[in-house]
Write an enzyme that holds these catalytic residues in place. Structure first.
Site, PDB file in Angstrom:
ATOM      1  N   ALA A  81     -18.118  -5.291  -8.473  1.00 56.59           N
ATOM      2  CA  ALA A  81     -16.864  -4.924  -8.968  1.00 56.59           C
ATOM      3  C   ALA A  81     -16.701  -5.279 -10.430  1.00 56.59           C
ATOM      4  O   ALA A  81     -16.011  -4.310 -11.358  1.00 56.59           O
ATOM      5  CB  ALA A  81     -15.621  -5.335  -8.286  1.00 56.59           C
ATOM      6  N   PHE A 101     -12.083  -3.636  -5.826  1.00 59.38           N
ATOM      7  CA  PHE A 101     -12.157  -4.740  -4.722  1.00 59.38           C
ATOM      8  C   PHE A 101     -11.487  -3.994  -3.533  1.00 59.38           C
ATOM      9  O   PHE A 101     -10.673  -4.771  -3.037  1.00 59.38           O
ATOM     10  CB  PHE A 101     -11.471  -5.814  -5.226  1.00 59.38           C
ATOM     11  CG  PHE A 101     -11.719  -6.447  -6.612  1.00 59.38           C
ATOM     12  CD1 PHE A 101     -12.765  -7.251  -6.862  1.00 59.38           C
ATOM     13  CD2 PHE A 101     -11.030  -6.011  -7.698  1.00 59.38           C
ATOM     14  CE1 PHE A 101     -13.140  -7.668  -8.019  1.00 59.38           C
ATOM     15  CE2 PHE A 101     -11.254  -6.577  -8.927  1.00 59.38           C
ATOM     16  CZ  PHE A 101     -12.333  -7.244  -9.144  1.00 59.38           C
ATOM     17  N   ARG A 130       0.767  -1.219   0.135  1.00 56.03           N
ATOM     18  CA  ARG A 130      -0.108   0.037  -0.038  1.00 56.03           C
ATOM     19  C   ARG A 130       0.790   1.453  -0.009  1.00 56.03           C
ATOM     20  O   ARG A 130       0.663   2.248  -0.614  1.00 56.03           O
ATOM     21  CB  ARG A 130      -0.892   0.000   1.270  1.00 56.03           C
ATOM     22  CG  ARG A 130      -2.171  -1.059   1.062  1.00 56.03           C
ATOM     23  CD  ARG A 130      -3.013  -1.084   1.970  1.00 56.03           C
ATOM     24  NE  ARG A 130      -2.938  -1.907   3.204  1.00 56.03           N
ATOM     25  CZ  ARG A 130      -3.414  -3.116   3.440  1.00 56.03           C
ATOM     26  NH1 ARG A 130      -4.126  -3.439   2.763  1.00 56.03           N
ATOM     27  NH2 ARG A 130      -3.201  -3.559   4.729  1.00 56.03           N
ATOM     28  N   ASP A 162      -7.047  -5.578  -6.987  1.00 57.23           N
ATOM     29  CA  ASP A 162      -6.570  -6.493  -5.893  1.00 57.23           C
ATOM     30  C   ASP A 162      -7.836  -7.391  -5.659  1.00 57.23           C
ATOM     31  O   ASP A 162      -8.601  -7.325  -4.775  1.00 57.23           O
ATOM     32  CB  ASP A 162      -6.243  -5.742  -4.623  1.00 57.23           C
ATOM     33  CG  ASP A 162      -6.130  -6.629  -3.570  1.00 57.23           C
ATOM     34  OD1 ASP A 162      -5.427  -7.753  -3.856  1.00 57.23           O
ATOM     35  OD2 ASP A 162      -5.946  -6.289  -2.480  1.00 57.23           O
ATOM     36  N   CYS A 205      -3.554 -13.127  -5.300  1.00 55.63           N
ATOM     37  CA  CYS A 205      -3.400 -13.737  -3.998  1.00 55.63           C
ATOM     38  C   CYS A 205      -3.527 -15.225  -4.205  1.00 55.63           C
ATOM     39  O   CYS A 205      -3.812 -16.113  -3.287  1.00 55.63           O
ATOM     40  CB  CYS A 205      -4.378 -13.068  -2.997  1.00 55.63           C
ATOM     41  SG  CYS A 205      -6.317 -13.506  -3.262  1.00 55.63           S
ATOM     42  N   ASP A 208     -16.299  -1.928  -3.918  1.00 58.75           N
ATOM     43  CA  ASP A 208     -16.512  -3.117  -3.574  1.00 58.75           C
ATOM     44  C   ASP A 208     -17.931  -3.774  -3.495  1.00 58.75           C
ATOM     45  O   ASP A 208     -18.839  -2.831  -3.367  1.00 58.75           O
ATOM     46  CB  ASP A 208     -15.891  -3.096  -2.196  1.00 58.75           C
ATOM     47  CG  ASP A 208     -15.541  -4.730  -1.576  1.00 58.75           C
ATOM     48  OD1 ASP A 208     -14.375  -4.996  -1.716  1.00 58.75           O
ATOM     49  OD2 ASP A 208     -16.241  -5.449  -1.050  1.00 58.75           O
TER      50      ASP A 208
END
Length: 403
Positions: free
Chosen positions: A287, A236, A220, A307, A347, A259
């Site tokens: 999203a 997101f 970030r 993300d 992720c 989101d």
């Protein structure tokens, strides 16, 4: 190191020929296919010693025949058996590491234990301003939950300890522990953690995962330095981590956070207000639909942050996941002005860094836009990568410039 012999009195799990090498190499997972025989005297959750086909001691582990991972390994030294003191030392070493990194303090949010990376396969310990949330992802850790709680009390004396788990993992491991408060009282009112000079509200009684996405902490800040004077779209956004960093630390002219969760967006708005951020606004909308609508409307931004949630949890669905990443990033690129910044993340642990980069290659080719990778980043420093277990490196974060 001299060859170590098996220890008397501990059940033995014998490996097939040529299956021991990765385990001698200190990978902590022994799969079902690696074993020739496991002593019947060892029940699921019991300690075993792994032995190669030539009778050489390999490691101490905990057996679980129900799992694809038939044994999780914790000690490669025959003189260091898996006693209660062993688990306490492992926990203490992980916590000391976070102290040395400057992450463990009164208002901190940090991951104190990151499973295999800290030598405690199947255990995650997150710390939020004095409160601890455990994830139990292995039968080995469920069977030793009392030992873990006692050690945490001695080492850090938390205000509360709660436990959570993921249904899929629990089924695969045969875990029966349910989400519960093990000690103290989990606050029903919000608590606050401080990250990079920004305060975030947490709802430990019902947050996602263990309450907050700690793994993007340094990313970030790294991304924020590219946003000065820019109009930023944060897709997101959850509770506004990237958005608030862009607005408060990065000096963005405007930040729009999107989101699909009404609860997350309300939380993001409260976080913005608490930090005096007036150049960020948040919208609750699907999203994926929003990305398409923005492209169709011809909207343009100076920076786009992507993300998204995990697109696959298994290797079987990698191709579908890569298609999803291509689709999202293609739309993100279409929204960028020339010279814009794309911060794109994955992720999904089963998607490799190389495959993720190749996805961006496909986006560049199909869009006719040059994409320059300025930074390749991973998870925060309290989510270290264990070199003998590459699976611990799951997060990819690329900061790119798009012409």
């Amino acid at each position: 190191m001299a060859q170590q012999q098996p220890v008397d009195g501990i059940p033995t799990a014998t490996l097939k020929p040529r299956k021991a090498q990765p385990l001698y190499g200190r990978h902590p997972w022994a799969l079902h296919s690696a074993f020739d025989q496991i002593d019947d005297s060892a029940a699921n959750g019991d300690i075993v010693q792994l032995v190669g086909d030539h009778g050489r001691f390999v490691a101490y582990g905990v057996v679980n025949r129900q799992s694809r991972i038939n044994a999780r390994l914790y000690s490669w030294d025959a003189d260091q058996p898996l006693t209660d003191d062993f688990w306490k030392r492992k926990l203490a070493a992980a916590i000391d590491c976070r102290r040395q990194l400057g992450l463990f303090h009164e208002t901190a949010g940090c991951r104190l234990v990151y499973s295999e990376a800290d030598g405690l396969s199947g255990l995650i310990v997150d710390y939020f301003a004095g409160h601890v949330v455990l994830q139990i992802n292995a039968l080995a850790m469920e069977k030793r939950l009392d030992v873990i709680v006692a050690a945490l009390n001695e080492l850090i004396a938390p205000k509360s300890i709660a436990v959570r788990g993921e249904a899929g993992i629990q089924k695969a491991e045969g875990i029966t522990v349910e989400a519960a408060v093990l000690q103290g009282e989990v606050p029903t009112d919000p608590i606050y953690i401080s990250e990079n000079g920004i305060e975030f509200e947490l709802d430990l009684s019902g947050g996602q995962k263990t309450g907050f996405y700690l793994d993007q902490r340094e990313n970030r800040v790294a991304a924020a330095k590219y946003f000065s004077g820019r109009r930023v779209l944060d897709m997101f956004c959850y509770s506004g981590g990237f958005s608030l960093a862009a607005a408060k630390l990065g000096g963005a002219s405007e930040v729009i956070g999107i989101d699909g969760s009404d609860r997350a967006i309300e939380l993001a708005r409260r976080n913005a207000a608490r930090n005096g951020v007036t150049n960020a606004r948040f919208e609750s909308v699907d999203a994926f639909d929003h990305l398409k609508a923005q492209v169709d409307a011809g909207e343009k931004y100076d920076a786009v942050i992507l993300d998204p949630p995990k697109f696959t949890k298994t290797r079987r669905n990698i191709n579908e996941a890569l298609k999803a990443y291509f689709h999202v990033n293609r739309q993100g690129v279409n929204l960028l002005n020339p010279g814009g910044i794309l911060v794109t993340c994955s992720c999904s642990g089963n998607v490799s860094r190389e495959d993720f980069q190749m996805t961006l290659l496909g986006v560049a080719q199909k869009s006719g836009r040059d994409i320059q990778i300025l930074e390749q980043r991973a998870a925060a420093i309290d989510h270290p990568t264990l070199v003998t277990c590459p699976e611990t490196q799951y997060l990819k974060c690329f900061i790119c410039r798009v012409e």
